[in-house]
Enzyme design. Structure first.
Site, PDB file in Angstrom:
ATOM      1  N   SER A  50       6.454  -4.546  -2.172  1.00  0.00           N
ATOM      2  CA  SER A  50       6.772  -5.974  -2.066  1.00  0.00           C
ATOM      3  C   SER A  50       7.497  -6.201  -0.746  1.00  0.00           C
ATOM      4  O   SER A  50       8.707  -6.386  -0.708  1.00  0.00           O
ATOM      5  CB  SER A  50       7.699  -6.401  -3.215  1.00  0.00           C
ATOM      6  OG  SER A  50       7.123  -6.147  -4.468  1.00  0.00           O
ATOM      7  N   GLU A  51       6.741  -6.171   0.336  1.00  0.00           N
ATOM      8  CA  GLU A  51       7.387  -6.157   1.656  1.00  0.00           C
ATOM      9  C   GLU A  51       8.229  -7.403   1.922  1.00  0.00           C
ATOM     10  O   GLU A  51       9.271  -7.320   2.558  1.00  0.00           O
ATOM     11  CB  GLU A  51       6.344  -5.991   2.760  1.00  0.00           C
ATOM     12  CG  GLU A  51       5.718  -4.609   2.821  1.00  0.00           C
ATOM     13  CD  GLU A  51       4.565  -4.428   1.844  1.00  0.00           C
ATOM     14  OE1 GLU A  51       4.207  -5.405   1.143  1.00  0.00           O
ATOM     15  OE2 GLU A  51       4.028  -3.313   1.787  1.00  0.00           O
ATOM     16  N   PHE A  79       3.784  -6.860   8.379  1.00  0.00           N
ATOM     17  CA  PHE A  79       3.097  -8.146   8.565  1.00  0.00           C
ATOM     18  C   PHE A  79       3.006  -8.927   7.255  1.00  0.00           C
ATOM     19  O   PHE A  79       2.830 -10.143   7.265  1.00  0.00           O
ATOM     20  CB  PHE A  79       1.702  -7.938   9.159  1.00  0.00           C
ATOM     21  CG  PHE A  79       1.733  -7.331  10.540  1.00  0.00           C
ATOM     22  CD1 PHE A  79       2.706  -7.706  11.447  1.00  0.00           C
ATOM     23  CD2 PHE A  79       0.808  -6.383  10.927  1.00  0.00           C
ATOM     24  CE1 PHE A  79       2.747  -7.149  12.716  1.00  0.00           C
ATOM     25  CE2 PHE A  79       0.846  -5.819  12.189  1.00  0.00           C
ATOM     26  CZ  PHE A  79       1.817  -6.203  13.090  1.00  0.00           C
ATOM     27  N   HIS A 120      -3.740   0.691  10.741  1.00  0.00           N
ATOM     28  CA  HIS A 120      -2.589   1.594  10.756  1.00  0.00           C
ATOM     29  C   HIS A 120      -2.365   2.291  12.091  1.00  0.00           C
ATOM     30  O   HIS A 120      -1.770   3.359  12.135  1.00  0.00           O
ATOM     31  CB  HIS A 120      -2.719   2.616   9.625  1.00  0.00           C
ATOM     32  CG  HIS A 120      -2.617   2.013   8.268  1.00  0.00           C
ATOM     33  ND1 HIS A 120      -1.736   1.006   7.968  1.00  0.00           N
ATOM     34  CD2 HIS A 120      -3.300   2.253   7.130  1.00  0.00           C
ATOM     35  CE1 HIS A 120      -1.868   0.651   6.705  1.00  0.00           C
ATOM     36  NE2 HIS A 120      -2.820   1.384   6.172  1.00  0.00           N
TER      37      HIS A 120
END
Lengths: 327, 322
Positions: A50-51, A79, A120
């Protein structure tokens, strides 16, 4: 001096700072080693993926006296938390008139070259530089990685620590004890007189390797590592270019609006440094494409030693005054 | 907490102050005395006051773009709020924040926020800090029904439920996300229903009844203080005015009948009637109370106008801590 890996140096930095200050906690979806064993599950927090909330929680807790280290793992994942980085973390202190400090450290791996393909393999530090309000570190050696991360954790502002993927397993000497590297101080990794090579992260190593090769041809290269992108140690960079008169900046982010562009601008917009220039400034950066997967394509997208060397030859050949001759 | 007469008078006074502060802000914006955007809280006063009354100064709140009411209810100084709207150095943010970024960390008001949903993760961080401190402090997070459609709402509810954070999520369901009716925003109109999957109680409250909001908040705060975790309160209310104004008030697009129905349930009139019926307030006392609010607002405006504008040489101050 003992030799440890870049990753081990970073792990040591976190552990030492957690030992030193009980307010330091760390949040992430995974950790190297077993920090829960020493510091307990209340200070080492395994989080859901859960950035956004993770990033904002670090900020909110920091505003209430905690010193969180939030580990995004890969910069790609940050992001997902753009609101919390762009609208909140970078602006919160200023827009509230400096009523509170927000000592939070965001960590992430960055860069390509290890076959992880487009998402990535990114190096977007210039996006964060552009925001104004975040400090940014980008180490190139295990010693700097440890010293800068410790300083970042002790800093009373949001700091983003970009940790280059290709450097993770590489080893180098790291001093024993409480090794700190101050934010905002560049390091001249090799002195020289003909060309200044400013490298970032992995490309400091590559620049040093190229400098070794060129030394055998009588070309004297100075290699400067900014180490911190915000604040940028512009004095050290200008001093070097005033001495050599030539600048090549090397990074694996694409050139457009990059840290390399910023460094080039900081050099040419200073009158004394501009006067000292003997040749146009060159950037050696990634091609403006998403980093591809297949090795020959990935190698073509990222700067190589040959590219760096060619740029050095170019700035020597393209001298607009003071023609260069081998020593 | 017993709501004795002094406490009820205080609550009524704060609700009237919140309403009159924003009515004044609209007039000041129309007169060009203040800048940027104004998001009036008028109509929703019972939520801010009902929620903040049971809180201690050590409890914290986060707010949203419609934040003046939350600031006043949490104990912020209206003089410094007004100075901030005027863009002056004595404002809470030294004129750097304006209406959408008022904060007063000294009273636990951790900031208004220009991003719908942006305050929820920050509130979770304040709650995490309180959990680590272990002194029973609680965080309240104010947001609107629009924020329920944001990812940050769901991430915050999830982690708060998982970690049993001492937090109360207060959704002010004012029926509109900016200019779009709630029915056009969610497949099912059941905001409190989002609580169950995140393992917390979800309570629907009459958001125009300050006593009901107070009672529901007391229970949620008590639960958070004893370590039993978060709650979600859905306070159903209504925004009397537009979503936002800049130089002029935008035209009304909502049904007149709907506006009239909600205005008939005016939260301030309801508390006044209740207090008069219980003989806790006379007409004279009410008149004096309203007069005092007007005087205090005049004083706040005078304070703001007397405060100097910030010096451009201080533009870069407050960027970074030492």
């Amino acid at each position: 001096m003992r030799e440890i890996s870049f990753q081990t140096a970073l792990d040591e930095a976190v552990a030492e700072e957690m030992r030193r200050d009980p307010r330091v906690i760390t949040l992430g979806t995974d950790f190297t080693g077993n920090p829960v064993k020493e510091f307990g599950a209340s200070r080492v927090r395994f989080t859901p993926i859960s950035e956004a909330v993770l990033t904002g929680m670090g900020l909110g807790a920091a505003g209430c006296g905690v010193r969180p280290i939030v580990n995004w793992r890969m910069v790609t994942f940050s992001f997902v938390a753009m609101d919390q980085v762009v609208n909140q973390a970078s602006k919160i202190r200023y827009m509230f008139g400096g009523q509170a400090d927000f000592p939070v450290t965001y960590r992430c791996s960055t860069g390509g070259g290890i076959g992880l393909a487009a998402q990535h393999s990114q190096s977007p530090y210039s996006m964060w530089m552009h925001l104004a309000g975040l400090k940014i570190v980008l180490p190139s050696t295990p010693a700097d990685a440890k010293g800068l991360l410790k300083s970042a954790i002790r800093d009373n502002n949001p700091v983003v620590s970009f940790e280059c993927s290709r450097l993770a397993t590489l080893t180098g000497p790291v001093p024993d004890g409480d090794h700190l590297v101050p934010l905002g101080v560049a390091d001249v990794k090799r002195t020289g007189t003909d060309v200044t090579l400013v490298g970032l992260a992995y490309y400091v190593r590559e620049s040093l390797a190229v400098a070794d090769e060129l030394a055998r041809e009588g070309i004297s290269v100075e290699v400067v590592d900014p180490r911190t992108l915000v604040p940028m140690d512009v004095e050290t960079l200008r001093e070097s270019v005033q001495k050599t008169g030539r600048l090549v900046v090397v990074d694996e982010a694409p050139a457009t609006c990059s840290a390399a562009s910023e460094i080039a601008a900081l050099i040419v917009e200073d009158r004394d440094t501009f006067r000292a220039l003997k040749a146009p400034v060159r950037r050696v950066c990634a091609m403006p494409v998403p980093v591809p997967y297949s090795p020959p394509l990935e190698q073509a997208a990222l700067p190589s030693r040959l590219d760096i060397k060619a740029a050095v030859y170019d700035v020597l050949k393209e001298s607009v005054r003071g023609e260069w001759r081998p020593a | 907490m017993t709501l004795d007469k002094p406490r009820l008078v205080q609550m009524l006074r704060t609700m009237i102050m919140i309403r009159e502060f924003d009515e004044r802000a609209i007039q000041l914006r129309l007169a060009g005395k203040i800048y940027g955007a104004v998001h009036p809280y008028v109509g929703q006063e019972a939520v801010a006051v009902g929620v903040c009354t049971p809180l201690a100064v050590t409890d914290r709140v986060t707010s949203n773009h419609r934040g003046h009411g939350h600031c006043i209810a949490k104990g912020a100084d209206i003089r410094r709020m007004m100075a901030e709207l005027f863009g002056r150095v004595d404002g809470y943010c030294k004129g750097k924040g304006g209406s959408m970024h008022i904060a007063d960390f000294a009273v636990g008001m951790l900031g208004a926020n220009g991003i719908v949903g942006g305050g929820l993760p920050i509130a979770c961080g304040a709650a995490l800090a309180a959990q680590l401190e272990g002194r029973g402090a609680v965080t309240v997070c104010f947001f609107g029904d629009g924020a329920v459609a944001e990812g940050e709402f769901h991430e915050s509810m999830n982690i708060a439920g998982l970690w049993k954070l001492p937090i109360v999520f207060v959704c002010e369901n004012n029926q509109y996300a900016a200019n779009n009716a709630i029915g056009a925003q969610h497949p099912r109109i059941d905001i409190a229903g989002h609580a169950a999957p995140y393992d917390m109680p979800g309570v629907v409250v009459d958001g125009n009844d300050v006593l009901a909001v107070h009672a529901a908040t007391e229970e949620a705060v008590a639960r958070a203080r004893r370590g039993a975790g978060p709650s979600l309160l859905e306070c159903q209310t209504y925004r009397w005015h537009f979503h936002a104004m800049r130089a002029a008030c935008p035209p009304e697009t909502r049904p007149a009948e709907e506006i009239a129905r909600w205005k008939a349930g005016d939260p301030i009139a309801r508390l006044e009637q209740e207090m008069v019926a219980r003989a806790l307030l006379s007409a004279d006392e009410l008149r004096a109370l309203r007069q005092r609010v007007t005087t205090d607002l005049d004083d706040a405006v005078a304070f703001a106008e007397a405060s100097p504008f910030p010096d451009p040489k201080d533009l870069m101050a407050d960027m970074f801590a030492e």
